[in-house]
Design a protein around this motif. Structure first.
Motif, PDB file in Angstrom:
ATOM      1  N   PRO A 337       0.829  -1.218   0.000  1.00 56.69           N
ATOM      2  CA  PRO A 337       0.000   0.000   0.000  1.00 56.69           C
ATOM      3  C   PRO A 337       0.864   1.269   0.000  1.00 56.69           C
ATOM      4  O   PRO A 337       2.084   1.187   0.095  1.00 56.69           O
ATOM      5  N   TRP A 339       2.248   4.758   1.572  1.00 59.35           N
ATOM      6  CA  TRP A 339       2.523   5.396   2.865  1.00 59.35           C
ATOM      7  C   TRP A 339       1.571   6.582   3.040  1.00 59.35           C
ATOM      8  O   TRP A 339       1.387   7.374   2.120  1.00 59.35           O
ATOM      9  N   ALA A 340       0.975   6.705   4.238  1.00 60.92           N
ATOM     10  CA  ALA A 340      -0.095   7.693   4.415  1.00 60.92           C
ATOM     11  C   ALA A 340       0.395   9.141   4.403  1.00 60.92           C
ATOM     12  O   ALA A 340      -0.330  10.035   3.990  1.00 60.92           O
ATOM     13  N   ALA A 358       5.680  -0.453   2.395  1.00 63.10           N
ATOM     14  CA  ALA A 358       4.786   0.526   1.767  1.00 63.10           C
ATOM     15  C   ALA A 358       5.558   1.279   0.693  1.00 63.10           C
ATOM     16  O   ALA A 358       6.788   1.257   0.679  1.00 63.10           O
ATOM     17  N   PRO A 371      -4.470   1.318  -2.441  1.00 64.75           N
ATOM     18  CA  PRO A 371      -4.784   1.369  -1.009  1.00 64.75           C
ATOM     19  C   PRO A 371      -3.732   2.130  -0.195  1.00 64.75           C
ATOM     20  O   PRO A 371      -2.560   2.163  -0.566  1.00 64.75           O
ATOM     21  N   VAL A 372      -4.186   2.733   0.930  1.00 71.08           N
ATOM     22  CA  VAL A 372      -3.272   3.498   1.795  1.00 71.08           C
ATOM     23  C   VAL A 372      -2.841   2.607   2.959  1.00 71.08           C
ATOM     24  O   VAL A 372      -3.648   1.862   3.530  1.00 71.08           O
ATOM     25  N   SER A 373      -1.540   2.732   3.322  1.00 68.65           N
ATOM     26  CA  SER A 373      -0.996   1.917   4.396  1.00 68.65           C
ATOM     27  C   SER A 373      -1.583   2.320   5.750  1.00 68.65           C
ATOM     28  O   SER A 373      -1.835   3.495   6.007  1.00 68.65           O
ATOM     29  N   LYS A 374      -1.754   1.341   6.627  1.00 68.27           N
ATOM     30  CA  LYS A 374      -2.258   1.644   7.989  1.00 68.27           C
ATOM     31  C   LYS A 374      -1.109   1.805   8.973  1.00 68.27           C
ATOM     32  O   LYS A 374      -1.304   2.041  10.147  1.00 68.27           O
ATOM     33  N   LEU A 375       0.134   1.647   8.463  1.00 68.31           N
ATOM     34  CA  LEU A 375       1.310   1.713   9.373  1.00 68.31           C
ATOM     35  C   LEU A 375       1.464   3.099   9.975  1.00 68.31           C
ATOM     36  O   LEU A 375       1.182   4.094   9.310  1.00 68.31           O
TER      37      LEU A 375
END
Ligand code: NAD
Ligand code: DGY
Length: 375
Positions: A337, A339-340, A358, A371-375
């Motif tokens: 995904p 990185w946010a 990411a 998709p966006v990372s949840k990290l």
């Protein structure tokens, strides 16, 4: 027909094939990927021949429709610009071919701001002229009027485009040289304002003249009031020839103009005329309207300091850019995904721990529905 190229290949039996169209510094990115090419500036035909029939991703610069189409035909889905600015990439074409476009924000911020600060000092204190004078054997002894320049302390620094780099530059000039700040941006830079306020309070508490800040409501306000003006906006339709003949005429006769953003932000031909007509006006340029060329007359101007697009050229930054570009391509190929927060890429740059799973910064992630990372 492109000539056969001498290509340096790493890991020839690897599962994926990623091409770098420019030789990049450091080794971390190689360990993360890849293969590289020794020649520095490749033609579109060269790059198409490098892409060949199978290529999963490319790191490069200046990409348009033909290259995205060739990459897509070769099965590729990932491209990363080795730069933060991506005005040189046709993102619409990338969207059409479903190719993710990465860039390298954050890692260039301080290095680029430092070059803008260096150019500001070089222009203010006439360092290049004085260096040439010395080398030419013209120095006979100390004179009160020899290369007299401008004192920055207490003057006003103007920043157009107070994003990551513009804000870093503003902080350096305010804190380093006790300059007052005036800035123009489409958005308010609250953190920068707080910084200047706090520093002003600190100076006052120590019995010194406090520094001040002002957010200008128009760019012309900055041009009229500032003694040193540094340009840091993105290049787009709104910033093309932002500084033109009319705007140059609004600046102080002894002002200093710095450009480490993109060449076309200034009408360079108008700038040359302005420099000729106003010998006390000085300019520091890292970028040019039609790189690698300069508009006629610029090279002869003593009141111009000119360097070849080296604002991001510190070892740490260039290696970091290569790493981020490699991780953008690698992450996309691996299906990671996005990185946010592209303003917070430090975890990708820590050599002592593996990078997050990411892609650090993909500029068309929304258009491609990634998709966006949840990290
Ligand atoms: N010379 C170099 O080697 C070098 C190195 C790094 C970046 N750059 C250039 O610097 C640019 C800025 O980089 P950044 O990381 O600070 O980006 P950023 O997105 O953080 O900052 C850009 C700022 O420009 C502002 N802006 C946009 N349009 C504007 C307008 N019409 N008027 C005033 N402000 C406007 C934005 O609001 C934003 O705050 C990059 O896009 C790139 O082109 C050049
Ligand atoms: O936009 C960028 O990152 C620069 O122009 C390359 O240093």
């Amino acid at each position: 027909m492109a000539k056969p190229l001498q290509v340096e290949v790493y890991n020839p039996n690897g599962k994926y094939r990623v091409v770098s169209t420019k030789s990049m510094p450091g080794t971390r990115w190689i360990n993360l990927l890849i293969c590289t090419e020794k020649k520095t500036i490749l033609s579109v035909e060269d790059i198409i021949s490098l892409i060949g029939n199978k290529c999963d991703g490319v790191i490069g610069q200046d990409w348009g429709e033909r290259l995205f189409s060739a990459l897509s035909r070769a099965g590729g889905t990932a491209f990363s610009n080795m730069a933060v600015g991506y005005n040189n990439v046709d993102v619409d074409a990338a969207n059409k071919y479903g190719v993710a476009v990465g860039n390298t924000p954050g890692v260039l911020t301080e290095t680029t701001a430092e070059l803008a600060a260096s150019l500001s000092l070089a222009a203010a204190r006439r360092i290049v002229e004085a260096d040439e004078f010395m080398r030419a054997g013209l120095y006979d002894g100390w004179l009160p009027n020899l290369f007299v320049g401008n004192l920055l302390k207490g003057q006003t620094v103007g920043v157009i485009g107070a994003g990551r780099i513009g804000s870093a530059y503003a902080r350096m000039m305010v804190e380093g040289f006790k300059m007052n700040l005036i800035y123009f941006d489409l958005y308010q830079s609250t953190r920068l304002e707080k910084f200047v306020t706090a520093y002003g309070q600190f100076l006052k508490a120590n019995g010194e003249q406090p520094v001040t800040w002002k957010r200008a409501s128009t760019m012309d306000e900055v041009l009229r009031e500032a003694d040193v003006i540094s340009l840091h906006p993105v290049l787009d339709k709104t910033t093309y020839h932002l500084v033109n003949k009319e705007r140059l005429s609004k600046m102080k006769k002894e002002a200093i103009l710095i450009n480490c953003s993109r060449g076309p932000v200034i009408d360079e031909a108008a700038l040359v005329e302005h420099l000729k007509a106003n010998p006390m006006f000085r300019v520091g340029l890292d970028v040019f309207e039609e790189e690698p060329y300069m508009k006629p007359g610029l090279a002869q101007m003593k009141n111009a300091v000119i360097v070849p697009h080296i604002a991001s050229a510190s070892k740490w930054t260039r290696e970091g850019m290569a790493t981020l570009a490699a991780l953008n391509v690698l992450g996309k190929i691996k299906g990671y995904p996005i990185w946010a927060d592209p303003n917070r890429v430090d975890p990708f740059l820590n050599e002592n721990s593996p990078p997050p799973a990411a892609c650090p910064s993909i500029v068309n992630s929304k258009a491609l529905g990634l998709p966006v990372s949840k990290l």
